[in-house]
Design an enzyme around this catalytic site. Structure first.
Site, short mmCIF file in Angstrom:
data_model
loop_
_atom_site.label_atom_id
_atom_site.label_comp_id
_atom_site.label_asym_id
_atom_site.label_seq_id
_atom_site.Cartn_x
_atom_site.Cartn_y
_atom_site.Cartn_z
N LYS A 52 0.80 -1.17 -0.07
CA LYS A 52 -0.20 0.06 -0.03
C LYS A 52 0.91 1.26 0.09
O LYS A 52 0.70 2.12 -0.58
CB LYS A 52 -0.99 -0.02 1.31
CG LYS A 52 -2.08 -1.03 1.16
CD LYS A 52 -2.78 -1.47 2.42
CE LYS A 52 -3.72 -2.45 2.16
NZ LYS A 52 -4.72 -2.58 3.20
N GLN A 96 -4.75 -1.84 9.67
CA GLN A 96 -4.68 -3.09 8.77
C GLN A 96 -5.36 -4.02 9.94
O GLN A 96 -5.04 -4.19 10.82
CB GLN A 96 -3.27 -3.08 8.62
CG GLN A 96 -3.29 -4.46 7.86
CD GLN A 96 -3.77 -4.62 6.28
OE1 GLN A 96 -3.82 -3.44 5.95
NE2 GLN A 96 -4.11 -5.71 5.75
N ASP A 119 -11.35 2.43 3.84
CA ASP A 119 -11.52 1.25 3.75
C ASP A 119 -12.94 0.77 3.37
O ASP A 119 -13.34 -0.35 3.04
CB ASP A 119 -11.02 0.30 4.93
CG ASP A 119 -9.80 -0.45 4.95
OD1 ASP A 119 -9.41 -0.74 3.63
OD2 ASP A 119 -8.95 -0.44 6.04
N1 GUN Z 1 -7.07 -6.97 6.16
C1 GUN Z 1 -7.12 -7.78 4.84
N2 GUN Z 1 -7.69 -6.87 3.83
C2 GUN Z 1 -7.98 -5.70 4.63
C3 GUN Z 1 -8.19 -4.70 3.78
O1 GUN Z 1 -8.66 -4.47 2.75
N3 GUN Z 1 -8.21 -3.36 4.82
C4 GUN Z 1 -7.53 -3.64 6.16
N4 GUN Z 1 -7.40 -2.45 6.66
N5 GUN Z 1 -7.12 -4.61 6.52
C5 GUN Z 1 -7.23 -5.71 5.64
#
Ligand code: GUN
Length: 293
Positions: A52, A96, A119
């Site tokens: 990211k 996350q 998100d």
């Molecule tokens: N864990 C797995 N996929 C995601 C996501 O799209 N966002 C976040 N914050 N955590 C994750």
């Protein structure tokens, strides 16, 4: 059979975003800023967050990574969330997942200001999605919609089976596919661990979106000739031939399913790269204050 190239599409979109960011900055606007909170050292989470941050660079965004050890308290984490809510320089942020067991993920998600929830996990964004209002949409389902759009895949009136009912993928995916929109307008069935005759549901599907996290679950006998198959699975399986010691395995038994499909996504290089680029799109929207002021 057409192989859906998520890697190529995501590279294209990142270029589009970067071009728009440079226009914004040249016109005196603010460079979008994404912050990410990472708790602990889970291998998958480390990789996702690193990717990211890398994607932010490619898009010309500012990014901040905030790290905590796995023993951080829920109160400390909530305090940081509040600080980011108040920080005018941060346009959007993510925490996350998964979080350590002593921290309530739901509490943390609900503490995030929905206007910075890139998100799309906050109940306000989920609720707005459900009734078709502008909102931040969860990245993986939004990335899949973008692939369907860019490959001109017909979804209107089609039978779509979504395998899996998670809050992050299955539920928002089903919502988007049934939305009065293009892509969308599909007849959607959601199957899960308690579904009767899941195989028959799949056999009747024009579009299968597999997001159950079971490697090779979808086999050729479950797939109609000419179906569109989207594979969201990314299970790590040991592989001694890889430098990392593992490879990513999809939910679809690709070799036997692919010949029957009109379109199929590979793993890796299908849905995965689109997930990150969808987060970048949400960050651009946040930077532009395009959804919420
Ligand atoms: N864990 C797995 N996929 C995601 C996501 O799209 N966002 C976040 N914050 N955590 C994750």
């Amino acid at each position: 059979m057409t192989l859906i190239d998520g890697k190529a599409v995501s590279a294209q979109i990142k270029q589009e975003i970067a071009a728009e960011v440079e226009q914004i900055v040249a016109a005196g606007g603010k460079r979008p800023h994404l912050a990410a909170i990472l708790v602990g050292h889970d291998g998958g989470s480390e990789t996702y967050v690193a990717n990211k941050v890398k994607a932010c660079e490619a898009c010309g965004f500012k990014s901040s990574l905030i790290r905590y050890e796995a023993d951080v308290t829920e109160a400390e984490l909530l305090e940081k969330v509040e600080e980011l809510n108040q920080d005018a320089d941060v346009d959007g942020f993510i925490v996350q997942l998964p979080l350590p067991k002593h921290i309530s993920e739901q509490k943390v998600i609900e503490a995030i200001d929905y206007r910075k929830d890139v998100d799309g996990f906050h109940p306000i964004n989920v609720g707005r999605l459900a009734i078709g209002l502008p909102c931040y949409v969860s990245a993986t389902p939004n990335g899949i919609i973008e692939l369907l759009r860019r490959y001109n895949i017909e979804t209107s009136g089609k039978k779509c089976v979504v395998l899996g009912r998670s809050n992050i993928v299955g539920k928002p995916m089903a919502t988007l596919m049934m939305q009065k929109a293009t892509p969308g307008d599909a007849t959607v069935t959601v199957c899960h661990s308690h579904s009767h005759d899941l195989k028959k549901e799949c056999q009747e599907a024009d579009i299968i979106i597999a997001a159950i996290g079971k490697p090779n679950f979808v086999t050729a006998d479950m797939v109609k000739e000419g179906a569109v198959v989207i594979d969201v699975g990314t299970t790590r399986v040991p592989d001694a031939t890889k430098k990392s010691g593992f490879r990513l395995n999809g939910d679809v038994k690709f070799d036997e399913v692919a010949p029957k499909c009109s379109f199929i996504t590979p793993v890796p290089g299908g849905v995965g790269p689109m997930t990150i680029v969808s987060l970048m799109k949400n960050t651009l929207l946040a930077g532009k204050k395009a959804i919420y002021l």
